[in-house]
Design a protein around this motif. Structure first.
Motif, PDB file in Angstrom:
ATOM      1  N   GLU A  64      40.805  67.800 -24.016  1.00 24.56           N
ATOM      2  CA  GLU A  64      40.126  68.554 -24.975  1.00 24.56           C
ATOM      3  C   GLU A  64      40.368  70.124 -24.725  1.00 24.56           C
ATOM      4  O   GLU A  64      40.957  70.937 -25.714  1.00 24.56           O
ATOM      5  CB  GLU A  64      39.014  68.340 -25.475  1.00 24.56           C
ATOM      6  N   ARG A  65      39.931  70.429 -23.648  1.00 31.38           N
ATOM      7  CA  ARG A  65      40.345  72.043 -23.101  1.00 31.38           C
ATOM      8  C   ARG A  65      41.690  72.437 -23.136  1.00 31.38           C
ATOM      9  O   ARG A  65      41.782  73.618 -23.524  1.00 31.38           O
ATOM     10  CB  ARG A  65      39.684  72.119 -21.681  1.00 31.38           C
ATOM     11  N   ASP A  66      42.672  71.374 -22.954  1.00 28.93           N
ATOM     12  CA  ASP A  66      43.912  71.878 -22.824  1.00 28.93           C
ATOM     13  C   ASP A  66      44.767  71.871 -24.091  1.00 28.93           C
ATOM     14  O   ASP A  66      45.712  72.130 -24.348  1.00 28.93           O
ATOM     15  CB  ASP A  66      44.841  70.916 -21.733  1.00 28.93           C
ATOM     16  N   GLY A  67      43.978  71.380 -25.270  1.00 30.20           N
ATOM     17  CA  GLY A  67      44.573  71.220 -26.444  1.00 30.20           C
ATOM     18  C   GLY A  67      45.419  70.221 -26.631  1.00 30.20           C
ATOM     19  O   GLY A  67      46.159  70.062 -27.680  1.00 30.20           O
ATOM     20  N   LEU A  68      45.063  69.004 -25.966  1.00 32.78           N
ATOM     21  CA  LEU A  68      45.830  67.878 -25.818  1.00 32.78           C
ATOM     22  C   LEU A  68      45.312  66.671 -26.893  1.00 32.78           C
ATOM     23  O   LEU A  68      45.703  65.819 -27.284  1.00 32.78           O
ATOM     24  CB  LEU A  68      46.177  67.117 -24.654  1.00 32.78           C
ATOM     25  N   THR A  70      41.889  66.025 -29.600  1.00 34.68           N
ATOM     26  CA  THR A  70      40.645  66.649 -30.498  1.00 34.68           C
ATOM     27  C   THR A  70      39.541  65.837 -30.255  1.00 34.68           C
ATOM     28  O   THR A  70      39.777  64.521 -30.341  1.00 34.68           O
ATOM     29  CB  THR A  70      41.054  66.964 -31.691  1.00 34.68           C
ATOM     30  N   TYR A  83      38.450  60.322 -30.766  1.00 36.09           N
ATOM     31  CA  TYR A  83      39.315  61.219 -29.944  1.00 36.09           C
ATOM     32  C   TYR A  83      40.625  61.094 -30.709  1.00 36.09           C
ATOM     33  O   TYR A  83      41.073  59.604 -30.998  1.00 36.09           O
ATOM     34  CB  TYR A  83      39.281  60.997 -28.362  1.00 36.09           C
ATOM     35  N   THR A  86      46.467  65.601 -30.448  1.00 42.21           N
ATOM     36  CA  THR A  86      47.073  66.994 -31.367  1.00 42.21           C
ATOM     37  C   THR A  86      48.339  66.648 -31.310  1.00 42.21           C
ATOM     38  O   THR A  86      49.059  66.059 -30.669  1.00 42.21           O
ATOM     39  CB  THR A  86      46.443  68.398 -30.576  1.00 42.21           C
ATOM     40  N   ASP A  87      48.908  67.663 -32.145  1.00 39.62           N
ATOM     41  CA  ASP A  87      50.596  67.919 -32.039  1.00 39.62           C
ATOM     42  C   ASP A  87      50.919  68.065 -30.778  1.00 39.62           C
ATOM     43  O   ASP A  87      52.118  67.488 -30.200  1.00 39.62           O
ATOM     44  CB  ASP A  87      50.914  68.853 -32.963  1.00 39.62           C
ATOM     45  N   ARG A  88      50.376  68.938 -30.030  1.00 38.17           N
ATOM     46  CA  ARG A  88      50.674  69.271 -28.361  1.00 38.17           C
ATOM     47  C   ARG A  88      50.671  67.852 -27.629  1.00 38.17           C
ATOM     48  O   ARG A  88      51.445  67.724 -26.710  1.00 38.17           O
ATOM     49  CB  ARG A  88      49.936  70.033 -27.997  1.00 38.17           C
TER      50      ARG A  88
END
Length: 120
Positions: A64-68, A70, A83, A86-88
């Protein structure tokens, strides 16, 4: 530092931390468990056999911290948390899926190589 300046071969490059994250067994398996869409914690834990509660929690927080990933909390009693990639995270899954496939397709050969090595 621009993207063109990142090189994991330089000792203090932050991309090494990211490689550590995405190369970690629990991260790979957690990301893979989310491929079918949003999942509750218990579903992820059941899909990723052998992961401890502590390790799964740490992994999800780091992703989550790395934006992978949500984390969505639904205001219910008891709280409902899901959970989702994300797009990333989905773009990373596209890279990790062939790696998983390679590992399963070559495991017999690797096991044979290990046995031969250990026998020497």
């Amino acid at each position: 530092m621009s993207a063109l300046e990142y090189t994991p071969y330089v000792a203090d490059c932050p991309s090494r931390q990211l490689l550590d994250r995405i190369g970690d067994r629990w991260s790979v398996l957690t990301i893979g468990s989310l491929v079918d869409g949003p999942q509750r914690y218990s579903t992820i834990a059941n899909r990723v056999e052998g992961v401890s509660q502590k390790m799964l929690t740490q992994t999800l927080r780091a992703l989550e911290r790395d934006g992978l990933v949500t984390r969505t909390v639904f205001p219910e009693i008891p709280p409902h948390v899901e959970y989702e990639l994300t797009d990333r995270g989905r773009s990373l899954r596209n890279v990790l899926e062939p790696l998983e496939r390679w590992a399963t397709e070559h495991m017999d050969d690797v096991a044979e190589s290990r046995a031969e090595y250990d026998a020497r």
